[in-house]
Write an enzyme that holds these catalytic residues in place. Sequence first.
Site, short mmCIF file in Angstrom:
data_model
loop_
_atom_site.label_atom_id
_atom_site.label_comp_id
_atom_site.label_asym_id
_atom_site.label_seq_id
_atom_site.Cartn_x
_atom_site.Cartn_y
_atom_site.Cartn_z
N HIS A 133 1.89 4.45 -2.90
CA HIS A 133 2.08 5.90 -2.71
C HIS A 133 3.48 6.31 -3.17
CE1 HIS A 133 -1.58 6.94 -0.55
NE2 HIS A 133 -1.36 6.05 0.41
N GLU A 157 -4.47 7.91 -2.97
CA GLU A 157 -4.97 6.63 -2.43
C GLU A 157 -5.32 5.66 -3.55
OE1 GLU A 157 -5.06 5.30 0.54
OE2 GLU A 157 -4.11 7.06 1.41
N HIS A 160 0.83 -1.21 0.00
CA HIS A 160 0.00 0.00 0.00
C HIS A 160 0.87 1.27 0.00
CE1 HIS A 160 -3.58 2.44 1.19
NE2 HIS A 160 -2.65 3.18 1.76
N GLU A 161 1.76 1.34 0.98
CA GLU A 161 2.62 2.55 1.05
C GLU A 161 3.55 2.58 -0.16
OE1 GLU A 161 1.66 4.66 3.10
OE2 GLU A 161 0.51 3.40 4.48
#
Lengths: 510, 510
Positions: A276, A302, A272-273
Site C-alpha cells: 500500500h 489492495e 502487505h502494508e
Amino acid sequence: MGELQASFAAELERFRELTRQIKQYEEILATIYWDMRTGAPRKGIELRSEAYGTLSAETFRLSTSPEMGDLLERLTQPDVLAALGAVDRKQAEEFHKDYERNRKLPPELYREYVVLTSQAESAWEEAKANNDYPGFAPYLEKIIEYNRKFIELWGIKGSPYDTLLDMYEPGMTTSELDRLFGELRKRLVPLADAIAARGDKPDTAFLQGTFDVVSQKSFSKFILQQMGFDFDAGRLDESVHPFATGLSPGDVRITTRYLPHDLTSALFGSIHEGGHALYEQNIAPELAGTPLCTGTSMGIHESQSRLWENMVGRSLGFWKRYFPDLQKQFPGQLDGVTAEQFYRGINVVEPSLIRIEADELTYNLHIMIRYEIEKMIFNDGLTAAELPAVWNAKYKEALGIEPGSDAEGVLQDVHWSGGSFGYFPSYSLGNMYAAQIMNKAKALRPDLEERIADGELAPLKEWLTEGVYRHGKMKNPSEIIEDITGEPLKSSYLCDYLERKYREIYRLGE
Amino acid sequence: MGELQASFAAELERFRELTRQIKQYEEILATIYWDMRTGAPRKGIELRSEAYGTLSAETFRLSTSPEMGDLLERLTQPDVLAALGAVDRKQAEEFHKDYERNRKLPPELYREYVVLTSQAESAWEEAKANNDYPGFAPYLEKIIEYNRKFIELWGIKGSPYDTLLDMYEPGMTTSELDRLFGELRKRLVPLADAIAARGDKPDTAFLQGTFDVVSQKSFSKFILQQMGFDFDAGRLDESVHPFATGLSPGDVRITTRYLPHDLTSALFGSIHEGGHALYEQNIAPELAGTPLCTGTSMGIHESQSRLWENMVGRSLGFWKRYFPDLQKQFPGQLDGVTAEQFYRGINVVEPSLIRIEADELTYNLHIMIRYEIEKMIFNDGLTAAELPAVWNAKYKEALGIEPGSDAEGVLQDVHWSGGSFGYFPSYSLGNMYAAQIMNKAKALRPDLEERIADGELAPLKEWLTEGVYRHGKMKNPSEIIEDITGEPLKSSYLCDYLERKYREIYRLGE
C-alpha cells in the site's frame, strides 16, 4: 489566455484553493486517526474523537457547500471542462460526483456518524480484547442504522448494498461480484479440496517457537527497505489492526503487530502494508496536495498490497534471496531449514478462523463470507444481534470450522467498527487485479522470478510506478487494468496462478 | 430563566459552541505539532506545515470573525456579564481580550506567519545539528520582522517589547522585569561569586560514564509515575528540544532527549516536563473542552515545572528516597556513592553554555541574557545577523565563558524559531513563583522534606492541584499567587531559597 479561459479563471482559482484546503484537512484528520490507533492515551480518546468529528464535519461542509456547488456547476459545463488542464478536469469531475452524493446527507447526521465510528473503533478494540461482542453490538447496530439511512438518502441503485460497493470500487455491483466470486468458487473450492485430499502438508515445525520481537521489527524494516519503502517519507509503527495511511507522498505510515509466537504474521503484515505504501509514496509529485493524490480504488490499492505480500513475498525466488538474512536474524532458530522448505512452509493451505492469517487460497473464502453477510445486512435486514450466529454458521459451511469465541469470529476485523461496509470485496478484487498485472509483468520479463531471486525488486517497483502508482486518482480502476494488460478484469488469472502455485507445492497430479 | 437570561440565551449557546470548536481545533493543531516534533518523516514536513498553517488560520478566523465580535459585544455588556456563570463569564472576558488583540492582525499575514514558524522550526533543528547559523538567520530575520509588524498593529504599550511580554505573562512589563531581575542580580551574583571563590566543588566523577539509554528511559518513566503522572492520560517521547503539550487533561504529552554520556539531562528534563504535565492533567474536569482548560500563564506553568525539577527533584529528601532505585537501575555504576554525595553532585554551581543544563543559580543569568537580547531586538532594532556576536559577548560578560560554536550559543534554544519572543522571562518568573509557593508549602507542613524522603509526593501534588492546577485559566497569575501565599510575587523567596541551599552545599561561612 483565451476568452473562455478568462471567463472562468476566478472560479478555477477558488476551486483549486478550496480543494487544496479539503485535502489539507484530510491529511490532518488522517494524522489524528493514525495517532488514535497507534498510541494516543486512553483517557484522551473521547475528547479527541469529538474534535475529529468536528473537523470531519467541517471538511464535509466545505465539499458540499453552496459555494462548491456553484463552482462545480460552472467548471463542469462541457465547454469549460474541455478547456481545463487534465488535473483540473479530473478534479472537477471527481468532486462533482462526490458533491452530488454528499449533498444528500445532512451535515449534522454526518458529524454524529463520524463521532460514532471514531468511538466505536475504540469500543471494538476493547470488545475484541475481552471477547465481549454484546459490549460492541450497540455501536455496530447504530453504525448499520446510519448506513441504511445514508443508502436511502443517496438513492438505491440495483440493490441497497450496491450503493455501498460503489464507494470503494466505482462501478462495481452485486451482480458483477456474484459472477466473479462464482467463477472463483468454481475453480478454487476443487483446488482446496484436492489439497485437503492430498493429506501430506509441508513441514511447518520450524515456524513454531518464540521469535524475539525486536528482531522481528528489524527484519520487517529490512524487507521494507529492500522493497523500496522510503523511511524518510514514512514510518512503521504498531497497532491492534495493521493499516497504511498516506498522509502525503512524503509521509506514508504503516503499522503492524508483532506476535512473539508467530514469525510470519508481522512479516507478511509489513509487506502487505508496505505494498500500500509504495503506491502512496510514488504518486506523481504534481498531484501532491490535491485530492487526486490517493489510490484510485480500494481494489487497486489492495492489488498492490497483495501483489507484494503474496506474489512477491510468498514466492520461491524471494526466499532464495532473503532466507539467509532471516536465518541470520534469528540465530539457531532456523538451522537446517532450506529456502525451499521455508517457502513451502509459509504456503500451507489450511482452513483457518482468522482472515489476516489465512493462506492465499482460502483467503478468498473468508472474503466471500463477509460479502454474503454484508449483503444480508443491507439487502435482507440482518441485525447486529444476529451476526455472531450467522458468522459461525457460514464458517462451518464454507471452511468446516467454527470460531471458539467471538474474538476469533465476528469481532476479528476492524472494518465494521469504522463503518466500512462494502470494503471487504476489495481484497478479492485486489487478488484478481494483482494476478492479472503480475501475469503481464512475467510476460514482459520472463526471468522476473530469477531477478527477484537476485534481490532485484527495484525494476518491478518502477514498472508498477509507471503503470499504477504515479497516476493516483487520474485514471479509473478499469483504465489502470486495461492500460497495463489490454483487458478488463478477469477472474481466470488468479485461478491460473493459484492452481499453478499449489499444484507445484502440493505435487498434485503427480 | 429570568428575562435577562432569556434575552441572551441563544448568543450564549452559540458562543459556547464556537469556543468549543476553537478549542477542538487547538487540540488537533497541538497533536500535529507534537507529531512534527517527535517523528514525522522528513519529506512530509513541508506539506504538513502548510496544512497546519491553513487550520491555524481558520482557528484564528473563528476567534476574530464578525460573528464572534457580535457575540462578545452582547455577552460582555455589564448586566449580561454579571448574569453569566463563572466559567462563561471568564471565557467571555478572555475571548474579548484576545479578540480585541487579534482582530488587528490581517488573517493572511497571520497564516503566512504560522507556515513560516512551522518551517523555521525544522530549519532550526537542521541548523543546530550542522552548526549553521547562516542557514537559519533568514528565517529568524523574517520572524522578527513579522513580530515587529504585529507589535505595531497591536499597539505599543510602554515599549514595543512590553507588547510581547504581555502575551505570556499578562500584565508583565519591562520596568517590572528590570526591577525583579535587578533584585535577583544583586543577591545571586555575590552568591555565585562566593561559590566560585570557595573553590572546592562537590565530587561529580560518578556522573561521568556511559549510561544505557533504555535504562534511562525506564528510570524517567518510574520517577514520573512516582510524581503522579498518569500514563493513561499522557505519554513520554523523545524530541530534539523537550516540551510538554496538554492536548486535553486526558492526553498530556511530554518529551525528553536521552544522552548516553549524561545521566541527569533526560532525568531532570523529564521531571521538568512532568511538572508541566501534572498541571495540565489536573485541571478541573468541568473546564475540559473549553479554552479555559490550560495553564493561566507561562510564568505559573514554569513555576510548576521548576518546582518539581529543582525544589523537589534536586532536593536531598528526594534522593534519600530514590537514590537506591537509581543505583539498581545502573548496576555497578553508582556503587560507593551516597545519596548525599549524589545530591551535592547534581547541585554543582558552575558557569556553563547551555541553558537547559545550567544549575539552578546561574540559570537565571542565562535568562537575563536572553531577556536583554530580546529587548535589544524589539526596542533597539538589533538584527538577526548581529545576534551571534551579541550573544557571545553577553555570555563572556555575565558568565565569563564564550560558546565555541553557534550550536552551543545562539542556536541552542527552539523558542525564537517558533516566534516565542517574550517567553524566556517566564522561566525566571517561574523560579520566583515556585520559591514563594514552596515556602508556603513548608510553612504549612514543616516536615515536607521528611515526607518526600519517605516517597510521599502525592500530598504535595494534591495541594498544588487545589491551589494551582484545577483552576486552569479561571484565575489570573496574580490571583493564584496571592490566594496561595497571601502576597504578590516577590523575588526574595527565590534568593532566600538559593542562599540557604547553596550555603549548605558549599559550606559557605563555615
